[in-house]
Design an enzyme around this catalytic site. Structure first.
Site, PDB file in Angstrom:
ATOM      1  N   LYS A  11      16.930 -16.985 -16.769  1.00 18.47           N
ATOM      2  CA  LYS A  11      17.479 -16.713 -18.101  1.00 18.47           C
ATOM      3  C   LYS A  11      18.215 -17.951 -18.642  1.00 18.47           C
ATOM      4  CE  LYS A  11      18.088 -11.750 -17.120  1.00 18.47           C
ATOM      5  NZ  LYS A  11      19.027 -10.598 -17.280  1.00 18.47           N
ATOM      6  N   TYR A  51      12.320  -6.119 -23.526  1.00 19.42           N
ATOM      7  CA  TYR A  51      13.412  -5.220 -23.152  1.00 19.42           C
ATOM      8  C   TYR A  51      13.336  -3.885 -23.907  1.00 19.42           C
ATOM      9  CZ  TYR A  51      15.927  -8.687 -20.328  1.00 19.42           C
ATOM     10  OH  TYR A  51      16.301  -9.567 -19.332  1.00 19.42           O
ATOM     11  N   ASN A 114      23.303 -12.628 -15.973  1.00 22.82           N
ATOM     12  CA  ASN A 114      23.051 -12.474 -14.539  1.00 22.82           C
ATOM     13  C   ASN A 114      21.874 -13.312 -14.044  1.00 22.82           C
ATOM     14  OD1 ASN A 114      21.054 -10.929 -15.633  1.00 22.82           O
ATOM     15  ND2 ASN A 114      21.686  -8.993 -14.716  1.00 22.82           N
ATOM     16  N   HIS A 117      15.738 -12.606 -14.251  1.00 24.88           N
ATOM     17  CA  HIS A 117      15.052 -11.320 -14.423  1.00 24.88           C
ATOM     18  C   HIS A 117      13.881 -11.264 -13.455  1.00 24.88           C
ATOM     19  CE1 HIS A 117      12.843  -7.993 -16.249  1.00 24.88           C
ATOM     20  NE2 HIS A 117      11.763  -8.746 -16.099  1.00 24.88           N
TER      21      HIS A 117
HETATM   22  P1  IDP Z   1      17.606  -5.591 -14.162  1.00 29.89           P
HETATM   23  O1  IDP Z   1      17.625  -6.898 -14.936  1.00 29.89           O
HETATM   24  O2  IDP Z   1      18.393  -5.709 -12.877  1.00 29.89           O
HETATM   25  O3  IDP Z   1      16.231  -5.014 -13.971  1.00 29.89           O
HETATM   26  P2  IDP Z   1      18.075  -3.597 -16.248  1.00 29.89           P
HETATM   27  O4  IDP Z   1      18.769  -2.288 -16.031  1.00 29.89           O
HETATM   28  O5  IDP Z   1      16.596  -3.566 -16.522  1.00 29.89           O
HETATM   29  O6  IDP Z   1      18.443  -4.540 -15.020  1.00 29.89           O
HETATM   30  O7  IDP Z   1      18.798  -4.287 -17.488  1.00 29.89           O
HETATM   31  C1  IDP Z   1      18.255  -5.425 -18.119  1.00 29.89           C
HETATM   32  C2  IDP Z   1      19.356  -6.419 -18.389  1.00 29.89           C
HETATM   33  O8  IDP Z   1      20.250  -5.886 -19.353  1.00 29.89           O
HETATM   34  C3  IDP Z   1      20.232  -6.745 -17.176  1.00 29.89           C
HETATM   35  O9  IDP Z   1      19.684  -7.752 -16.357  1.00 29.89           O
HETATM   36  C4  IDP Z   1      21.522  -7.184 -17.814  1.00 29.89           C
HETATM   37  O10 IDP Z   1      21.508  -8.570 -18.146  1.00 29.89           O
HETATM   38  C5  IDP Z   1      21.550  -6.369 -19.108  1.00 29.89           C
HETATM   39  N1  IDP Z   1      22.447  -5.218 -18.934  1.00 29.89           N
HETATM   40  C6  IDP Z   1      22.231  -4.103 -18.211  1.00 29.89           C
HETATM   41  N2  IDP Z   1      23.260  -3.251 -18.290  1.00 29.89           N
HETATM   42  C7  IDP Z   1      24.167  -3.850 -19.104  1.00 29.89           C
HETATM   43  C8  IDP Z   1      25.453  -3.454 -19.586  1.00 29.89           C
HETATM   44  O11 IDP Z   1      25.984  -2.380 -19.280  1.00 29.89           O
HETATM   45  N3  IDP Z   1      26.076  -4.368 -20.422  1.00 29.89           N
HETATM   46  C9  IDP Z   1      25.515  -5.570 -20.775  1.00 29.89           C
HETATM   47  N4  IDP Z   1      24.301  -5.961 -20.338  1.00 29.89           N
HETATM   48  C10 IDP Z   1      23.640  -5.111 -19.513  1.00 29.89           C
END
Ligand code: IDP
Length: 137
Positions: A11, A51, A114, A117
């Site tokens: 990312k 997304y 984070n 992806h």
């Molecule tokens: P993943 O990336 O571990 O598969 P997902 O649940 O698919 O997780 O969520 C996609 C992305 O959305 C996450 O990597 C994170 O960057 C963002 N995200 C998920 N939950 C939150 C939240 O509660 N606040 C802000 N960003 C979030």
């Protein structure tokens, strides 16, 4: 052994922090093969499709803003159970909960930034690879 392909994104935070090599190195050391790779800045429409499952979530706008904020590295990694293997290397979504030794556990603190992806299932991997690298899934 049968092989599978999965989509990985370094990312924009990972690219700006100089962690492209760290991510790719860990994928390669695990034994996954990189079969496609591109540095690109996503258009909002591509980010919104990628997304799409989060479209109704309160953080969706922030997520799309962030993922389109600068260049990212998209790549396809291949190997036995590649999706599961890559998710293990990446770690839990919340980097504070991600175990040390995983990419998010070692290099991130905020859920919105984070680092990496990885597709969450072989079905998602096919859809995501078709979006980023048409014909390669
Ligand atoms: P993943 O990336 O571990 O598969 P997902 O649940 O698919 O997780 O969520 C996609 C992305 O959305 C996450 O990597 C994170 O960057 C963002 N995200 C998920 N939950 C939150 C939240 O509660 N606040 C802000 N960003 C979030």
């Amino acid at each position: 052994m049968s092989s599978e392909r999965t989509l990985i994104l370094v990312k924009p935070d990972g690219v700006s922090r100089g962690l492209i090599g760290e991510v790719i190195g860990r994928l390669e050391r695990k034994g996954l093969k990189i079969v496609a790779l591109e540095l690109r800045t996503l258009e909002r429409s591509v980010a919104e499709t990628h997304y799409g499952e989060h479209a109704s979530k309160p953080f969706f706008g922030e997520l799309v803003d962030f993922i389109t904020s600068g260049p990212l590295v998209a790549l396809v990694a291949e190997g036995p159970r590649a999706t599961e293997a890559a998710r293990g290397l990446i770690g839990a979504t919340d980097p504070v909960k991600a175990v040390p030794g995983s990419l998010r556990g070692d290099f991130a603190l905020e859920i919105g930034q984070n680092l990496v992806h990885g597709s969450d299932s072989p079905e998602s991997a096919k859809r995501e690879i078709d979006l980023f690298f048409p014909g390669l899934s």
